[in-house]
Design a protein around this motif. Structure first.
Motif, PDB file in Angstrom:
ATOM      1  N   LEU A   1      -6.992   3.779 -12.347  1.00 39.53           N
ATOM      2  CA  LEU A   1      -6.183   4.983 -12.554  1.00 39.53           C
ATOM      3  C   LEU A   1      -6.132   5.364 -14.026  1.00 39.53           C
ATOM      4  O   LEU A   1      -6.084   6.546 -14.367  1.00 39.53           O
TER       5      LEU A   1
ATOM      6  N   TYR B   1      -0.691   3.847  -2.595  1.00 40.22           N
ATOM      7  CA  TYR B   1      -0.322   4.365  -3.915  1.00 40.22           C
ATOM      8  C   TYR B   1       1.162   4.699  -3.857  1.00 40.22           C
ATOM      9  O   TYR B   1       1.603   5.453  -2.976  1.00 40.22           O
TER      10      TYR B   1
ATOM     11  N   TYR C   1      -1.058   0.149  -5.672  1.00 37.47           N
ATOM     12  CA  TYR C   1      -1.206   0.908  -6.913  1.00 37.47           C
ATOM     13  C   TYR C   1       0.119   1.581  -7.239  1.00 37.47           C
ATOM     14  O   TYR C   1       0.877   1.944  -6.335  1.00 37.47           O
TER      15      TYR C   1
ATOM     16  N   PHE D   1       2.107   4.722  -9.596  1.00 37.14           N
ATOM     17  CA  PHE D   1       1.774   6.035 -10.139  1.00 37.14           C
ATOM     18  C   PHE D   1       1.719   6.037 -11.661  1.00 37.14           C
ATOM     19  O   PHE D   1       2.462   5.331 -12.338  1.00 37.14           O
TER      20      PHE D   1
ATOM     21  N   TRP E   1      -8.511   7.340  -6.118  1.00 42.17           N
ATOM     22  CA  TRP E   1      -7.692   7.958  -5.076  1.00 42.17           C
ATOM     23  C   TRP E   1      -8.443   8.009  -3.750  1.00 42.17           C
ATOM     24  O   TRP E   1      -7.860   7.803  -2.684  1.00 42.17           O
TER      25      TRP E   1
ATOM     26  N   ILE F   1      -8.134   4.975  -1.597  1.00 41.68           N
ATOM     27  CA  ILE F   1      -6.781   4.651  -1.132  1.00 41.68           C
ATOM     28  C   ILE F   1      -6.497   5.406   0.156  1.00 41.68           C
ATOM     29  O   ILE F   1      -6.694   6.624   0.235  1.00 41.68           O
TER      30      ILE F   1
ATOM     31  N   PHE G   1      -0.569   7.082   0.685  1.00 43.52           N
ATOM     32  CA  PHE G   1       0.177   7.494  -0.503  1.00 43.52           C
ATOM     33  C   PHE G   1       1.644   7.632  -0.107  1.00 43.52           C
ATOM     34  O   PHE G   1       1.976   8.470   0.734  1.00 43.52           O
TER      35      PHE G   1
END
Length: 491
Positions: free
Chosen positions: A61, A401, A420, A422, A441, A444, A447
């Motif tokens: 990220l 995420y 993960y 942010f 992203w 993944i 979210f």
């Protein structure tokens, strides 16, 4: 005299008891498990496990997170790694470390307050600090604020003693604490004017203090020099982001923060849950500034330590205000109460006594209101239920995420789900890194996002462009918790 000494120490012991009781009472709701806690806990756990000092929850990220942690100062994470090497990674262990550091902070605060006010007043001031909502939050969060406060207070205490005893060693040790504060939190840049205010015009001891600062900062400086490119991409953008916030001085249309005053005093609103709490805190600060200005005039001819501490309050609180970060209020509050203790015993200045009394009433009033209000709202139970609902919703996810409160990071540690956290959405990412970010992203499948799309404009755009790929599960939460949505990718 013996009675006064005993009363001061009894009040100090009482302040420790108050702090421990209320942080345990509010353990899961003040604050809720915060995303920052995962960001600090993850690299600490890597280090404790004998792996490189990396940040897996940000790997892919932000550039270099799989190799080095340079997005923030490392001292707290290194200290936390020492705890995790014994206890293993957990929210309980991480917050327990902060509580222990807060008890030490109360002890150093007491020594400083006693120096400028007397034993009994110092004990009373310590009790007021233990009732302060933002101090209690710092004592119950896996962040570096309470460690940094401890080191700044220790630096000031040692510097004042060095000036009194004309000691180069104490000046050096004070500077060393200041340098260690600098590798705990960027806010510790304020330690430079604090040490100058404590030691001037004694230039020789100021030089000894500067040598201590340099030595304390040296380990991180070496780490930075070994990873200059990573440092430039991880740390520098955060400083640019702070500067952008500081430019939004009065807020207004289009302002993300609604101005630095709103950011600063909203911490009392978020604690007690109402704008009158913010107003009460704001009025207290205005009153304190007026009292301190008058006190400076009265003390000016004496040039004693009270004047130096009051000037430190203006420096620290002003820097916290213009830094536009809610977490930093704890530094201003500690120096507000310290300054109030310093002028409390001025016989020719009644406002000084009213200041300490007003501070005590404000802090204890907020604490009582918060405790009763959240007991009536049953916030602790709702937070526990929200955490359970999040874990149930994420069942079957391979990678998730997170941008949610309460953050389920520590619950996910017991699963096979890759986690993960942010990245603050206003951080400037180099254009050539955007594709790498989007590839992460793409890997993944889930979210979990609190409903505030303005936090991460890039992610909001990414999800909007691919909304047909996701099923959305709504996770509703009663006030004062935060509702979230789980985006699950259909593959």
């Amino acid at each position: 005299m013996t009675g006064l000494k005993n009363s001061g120490r009894i009040l100090l012991a009482g302040s420790v008891l108050v702090l421990v009781v209320f942080t345990r009472l509010h353990n899961t709701i003040w604050p809720l498990t915060w995303p920052d806690e995962a960001l600090f806990s993850s690299p600490a756990n890597e280090l404790a496990s004998g792996r490189p000092f990396s940040t897996p929850v940000l790997s892919g990220l932000m550039y270099g997170m799989d190799r080095a942690t340079l997005w923030n100062c490392p001292l707290h994470m290194v200290l936390l790694a020492g705890v995790y090497s014994v206890t293993g990674e957990s929210r309980k262990a991480g917050r327990a470390l902060s509580l222990c550091l807060s008890v030490l902070s109360l002890g150093i605060f007491f020594l400083l307050a006693r120096r400028i006010s007397g034993e009994a007043t110092a004990g009373a001031a310590s009790l007021v600090l233990s009732l302060d909502p933002v101090f209690e939050r710092a004592a119950n969060t896996i962040r570096m604020d309470i460690l940094t406060l401890l080191l700044i207070l220790a630096a000031l205490h040692l510097a004042l003693r060095a000036r009194e005893h004309k000691s180069y060693l104490l000046a050096f040790l004070g500077g060393l604490c200041g340098g260690l504060a600098g590798i705990s939190h960027p806010f510790a840049a304020i330690v430079v004017p604090v040490l100058a205010l404590a030691l001037l015009p004694d230039a020789r001891r100021l030089v000894a203090s500067a040598a201590g600062v340099a030595l304390g900062f040296l380990p991180w400086a070496i780490y930075i020099l070994r990873n200059q490119e990573i440092f430039a991409e991880q740390f520098i953008p955060q400083l640019q982001r702070k500067w952008t916030f500081a430019e939004m001085f009065l807020g207004g249309a289009g302002s993300e923060t609604r101005g630095v005053f709103h950011v600063y005093f909203s911490q009392y609103g978020s604690y007690a849950g109402s704008w009158p709490s913010m107003i009460a805190a704001g009025l207290l600060y205005v009153f304190a500034c007026l009292v301190f200005l008058r006190a400076c005039w009265l003390i000016l001819q004496k040039q004693d330590d009270r004047l130096r501490v009051i000037l430190c309050f203006f420096a620290v609180a002003g820097f916290a205000l213009f830094s536009s970060e809610g977490w930093y209020v704890v530094y201003g509050d500690a120096f507000l109460i310290l300054g109030a203790a310093g002028v409390y015993r001025m016989a020719d200045f009644r406002a000084a006594r009213f200041l300490l009394l007003a501070t005590a009433l404000t802090m204890s009033g907020l604490l009582c209101y918060f405790t009763i209000r959240h007991k009536l709202l049953d916030t602790t139970r709702h937070a526990r239920e929200m955490s359970s609902a999040m874990m149930k919703a994420m069942s079957g996810c391979k990678a998730v995420y997170l941008r949610a409160r309460p953050d389920p990071y520590f619950d996910l540690r017991n699963t096979q789900i890759r986690t993960y956290e942010f990245v603050p959405g206003k951080l400037k990412i180099k254009p050539e890194r955007i594709n790498d970010l989007k590839k992460t992203w793409d890997s993944i499948d889930c979210f979990l996002l609190e409903r505030n799309p303005t936090w991460e404009p890039l992610l909001t755009e990414y999800l909007e462009q691919r909304k047909g790929e996701f099923r959305i599960t709504s996770l509703e939460a009663p006030y004062p918790l935060y509702s979230s949505d789980l985006y699950r990718r259909d593959r």
